[in-house]
Design an enzyme around this catalytic site. Structure first.
Site, PDB file in Angstrom:
ATOM      1  N   LYS A   1      38.623 -61.628  33.499  1.00 12.24           N
ATOM      2  CA  LYS A   1      38.277 -61.869  32.091  1.00 12.24           C
ATOM      3  C   LYS A   1      39.534 -61.860  31.216  1.00 12.24           C
ATOM      4  O   LYS A   1      39.750 -62.761  30.410  1.00 12.24           O
ATOM      5  CB  LYS A   1      37.329 -60.763  31.597  1.00 12.24           C
ATOM      6  CG  LYS A   1      37.235 -60.656  30.080  1.00 12.24           C
ATOM      7  CD  LYS A   1      36.345 -59.515  29.631  1.00 12.24           C
ATOM      8  CE  LYS A   1      37.021 -58.181  29.454  1.00 12.24           C
ATOM      9  NZ  LYS A   1      37.671 -57.936  28.159  1.00 12.24           N
ATOM     10  N   ASN A   2      40.347 -60.816  31.383  1.00  7.12           N
ATOM     11  CA  ASN A   2      41.481 -60.663  30.465  1.00  7.12           C
ATOM     12  C   ASN A   2      42.579 -61.694  30.713  1.00  7.12           C
ATOM     13  O   ASN A   2      43.410 -61.940  29.848  1.00  7.12           O
ATOM     14  CB  ASN A   2      42.035 -59.236  30.528  1.00  7.12           C
ATOM     15  CG  ASN A   2      41.093 -58.260  29.846  1.00  7.12           C
ATOM     16  OD1 ASN A   2      40.151 -58.666  29.172  1.00  7.12           O
ATOM     17  ND2 ASN A   2      41.339 -56.976  30.040  1.00  7.12           N
TER      18      ASN A   2
ATOM     19  N   ARG B   1      43.432 -50.332  16.942  1.00  2.00           N
ATOM     20  CA  ARG B   1      43.880 -51.608  17.502  1.00  2.00           C
ATOM     21  C   ARG B   1      44.485 -52.570  16.473  1.00  2.00           C
ATOM     22  O   ARG B   1      43.928 -53.638  16.178  1.00  2.00           O
ATOM     23  CB  ARG B   1      42.736 -52.273  18.279  1.00  2.00           C
ATOM     24  CG  ARG B   1      42.189 -51.335  19.339  1.00  2.00           C
ATOM     25  CD  ARG B   1      41.269 -52.003  20.282  1.00  2.00           C
ATOM     26  NE  ARG B   1      41.944 -52.883  21.220  1.00  2.00           N
ATOM     27  CZ  ARG B   1      41.295 -53.633  22.101  1.00  2.00           C
ATOM     28  NH1 ARG B   1      39.977 -53.624  22.127  1.00  2.00           N
ATOM     29  NH2 ARG B   1      41.963 -54.401  22.928  1.00  2.00           N
TER      30      ARG B   1
ATOM     31  N   ASP C   1      42.174 -49.499  31.446  1.00  2.00           N
ATOM     32  CA  ASP C   1      40.866 -50.099  31.716  1.00  2.00           C
ATOM     33  C   ASP C   1      40.201 -49.531  32.977  1.00  2.00           C
ATOM     34  O   ASP C   1      39.052 -49.875  33.276  1.00  2.00           O
ATOM     35  CB  ASP C   1      40.983 -51.630  31.834  1.00  2.00           C
ATOM     36  CG  ASP C   1      41.341 -52.278  30.512  1.00  2.00           C
ATOM     37  OD1 ASP C   1      41.194 -51.632  29.467  1.00  2.00           O
ATOM     38  OD2 ASP C   1      41.777 -53.455  30.522  1.00  2.00           O
TER      39      ASP C   1
ATOM     40  N   ARG D   1      29.899 -57.821  28.781  1.00  2.00           N
ATOM     41  CA  ARG D   1      31.084 -58.477  28.221  1.00  2.00           C
ATOM     42  C   ARG D   1      32.169 -58.627  29.282  1.00  2.00           C
ATOM     43  O   ARG D   1      32.988 -59.545  29.202  1.00  2.00           O
ATOM     44  CB  ARG D   1      31.642 -57.665  27.055  1.00  2.00           C
ATOM     45  CG  ARG D   1      30.759 -57.693  25.822  1.00  2.00           C
ATOM     46  CD  ARG D   1      31.451 -57.015  24.671  1.00  2.00           C
ATOM     47  NE  ARG D   1      32.861 -57.376  24.679  1.00  2.00           N
ATOM     48  CZ  ARG D   1      33.853 -56.564  24.337  1.00  2.00           C
ATOM     49  NH1 ARG D   1      33.613 -55.354  23.929  1.00  2.00           N
ATOM     50  NH2 ARG D   1      35.105 -56.982  24.382  1.00  2.00           N
TER      51      ARG D   1
END
Ligand code: EPU
Length: 442
Positions: free
Chosen positions: A22-23, A128, A326, A418
């Site tokens: 995903k990233n 963030r 993560d 997600r």
């Protein structure tokens, strides 16, 4: 909102394939804004964040085609082609659903000479900020203003950014999406850009590979100093997304926490050495079972097994190649079962501990002080209804549920959706008793 209902105590056994990352895929998709030529991306995972990025790019004039013939379980191939440059506003509606939307800023500014992107707000894991992204783009000559909650970026007169030497480190180290933004922008700038204190994450290396295939001149990606020689235009490319190191790390923890045995294909071993190191210290074995002579080091096949008694460890999250933030929640869930005290320190997002209170509800003994949690191993966790509004915290709770006695209900799994492509189906195919309960059924 859907939830997962898990009956704990089943051992996982079987073979799974790790999805595309995903990233990595999100900034790769955004790179389509750098050219009018088609960009083919293969092995894009089926995730809510990917669908959001596709929606955002469509609004920005990119035609997004997805492969039709793939079955429900197959990853998707995308073809992305910029058809219009009229709309350069990434609106709050989409950006608020996904912070990673900010990675359209650099490519759009470089190609169109202007971009308007809603300022991403904080999220469940902390504040963030995007100050480093903006610092980098300013160093390339962009004028940046804030108006109505939007970042408005404009290239200097003539419409082209200018190469520069940029120090991109901040209080918490390098920035992954900030590096992606500045690297993309610099590909079309006039002259040479040096990014110092660049993020070294494998997702940055993958982006540099794609940009190079499109005609960019980039050296040093994967090291803290990236050098980019600007070119006049970029063209088409066909690129396969790297495997998702975080999904891979999560599945390793799933095998270990159930005392199971999983074979994992498309396993990005070289990108996960810090995770492998800590898991081995705990007593988890991760052995390659493919032929090492012809294996791609980012697409190995490994077998994950674990000792019955797990050892406590200390772990500190760091930018790559250190232990990834993560995977912190997932490792913490595992450490709940170690014999003794572990120490987990979060150095990237010091408040990323939404799982701590929920694991405690399941019987874990956790003491948090600032950015550190001491985990005292327990004999068992007990199932409970839990919820966390962070993707990786939710993954940690699913793992805890797999090993707990009784029933765990993980609520609001849209956070998980997600970043994990039908995690419950994958786990169930290896023996987990896990079901998705649709909102309408609960
Ligand atoms: N930071 C700043 N200023 C900036 C940018 C970042 O101070 O301008 C700080 C952050 O607050 C944080 C640290 O720098 O303390 C690192 O943040 P980074 O910018 O690297 O995070 P990101 O690029 O926004 C990506 C991943 C995250 C992952 C982090 C760290 C994507 C889409 N997101 O975020 O993934 O945790 O890098 O590795 O690539 C996830 O997948 O669950 C996830 C949150």
């Amino acid at each position: 909102m859907d939830s997962f209902v898990i009956e704990g105590g089943r051992r996982l056994e079987g073979r799974l394939r790790v999805n595309g990352s995903k990233n990595a895929a999100l900034p790769l998709m955004a790179a389509s804004l750098l050219t009018d030529a088609p960009l083919v991306l293969r092995d894009v995972p089926r995730l809510a964040d990917i669908a959001n990025m596709a929606r955002l790019l469509t609004e920005l004039g990119v035609e997004v085609e997805q492969s039709e013939n793939a079955g429900d379980d197959a990853p998707r191939d995308f073809t992305l082609t910029t058809r219009s440059t009229d709309e350069s506003h990434a609106r709050y509606d989409i950006v608020r659903t996904m912070r990673a939307s900010v990675c359209v800023l650099g490519p759009m500014l470089a190609r169109r000479g202007q971009a308007r992107v809603s300022m991403p707000g904080g999220c469940a894991i902390g504040e963030r900020p995007v100050d480093l992204h903006l610092r980098g783009l300013r160093a390339l000559g962009a004028n940046i203003e804030l108006d109505g909650g939007d970042i408005i970026a404009t290239a200097p007169a003539g419409g082209r950014l200018r190469g520069s030497t940029i120090f991109l480190g901040g209080a918490f180290g390098s920035t992954v999406l900030g590096t992606a933004n500045v690297m993309c922008a610099a590909t079309l700038a006039e002259g040479v850009t040096i990014i110092e204190s660049a993020a070294c994450e494998p997702e940055i290396v993958d982006l540099a590979r794609l940009l190079t295939a499109m005609g960019a001149r980039i050296t040093g990606a994967g090291s803290p100093r990236i050098l980019i020689e600007g070119v006049d235009a970029l063209g088409a490319a066909d690129h396969t997304v790297i495997a998702d190191r975080i999904e891979a790390g999560t599945l390793c923890c799933a095998a270990a926490i159930t005392n199971g045995s999983l074979e994992l294909e498309n396993f990005p071993l070289d990108a996960l050495l810090a995770v492998v190191d800590r898991l081995e210290a705990v007593g988890v074995k991760i052995e390659p079972i493919d032929n090492p002579t012809d294996a791609d080091r980012l697409r190995r096949v490994v077998r994950v097994t674990s000792d019955r008694s797990l050892r406590p460890v200390s772990v500190t999250t760091q930018p790559h190649p250190g232990f990834p933030t993560d995977c912190q929640a997932q490792l913490m869930a595992l450490l709940c079962f170690a014999e003794g005290n572990s120490v987990v320190t979060e150095k990237i997002f010091p408040d990323r501990f939404l799982h701590v209170a929920e694991l405690t509800r399941m019987g874990a003994t956790l003491v948090r002080q600032g950015a550190t949690v001491v985990v005292s191993g327990v004999k068992e966790l007990r199932g409970a209804p839990v919820m966390a509004s962070d993707l990786r915290a939710s993954a940690g709770l699913v793992l805890a549920g797999l090993a707990a006695r009784g029933t765990t209900t993980v609520n609001r799994v849209y956070h998980l959706d997600r970043g994990y492509d039908r995690l419950e189906t994958k786990l169930a195919s290896c023996g987990a008793a896990i079901e998705r309960r649709k909102e309408s059924e609960s």
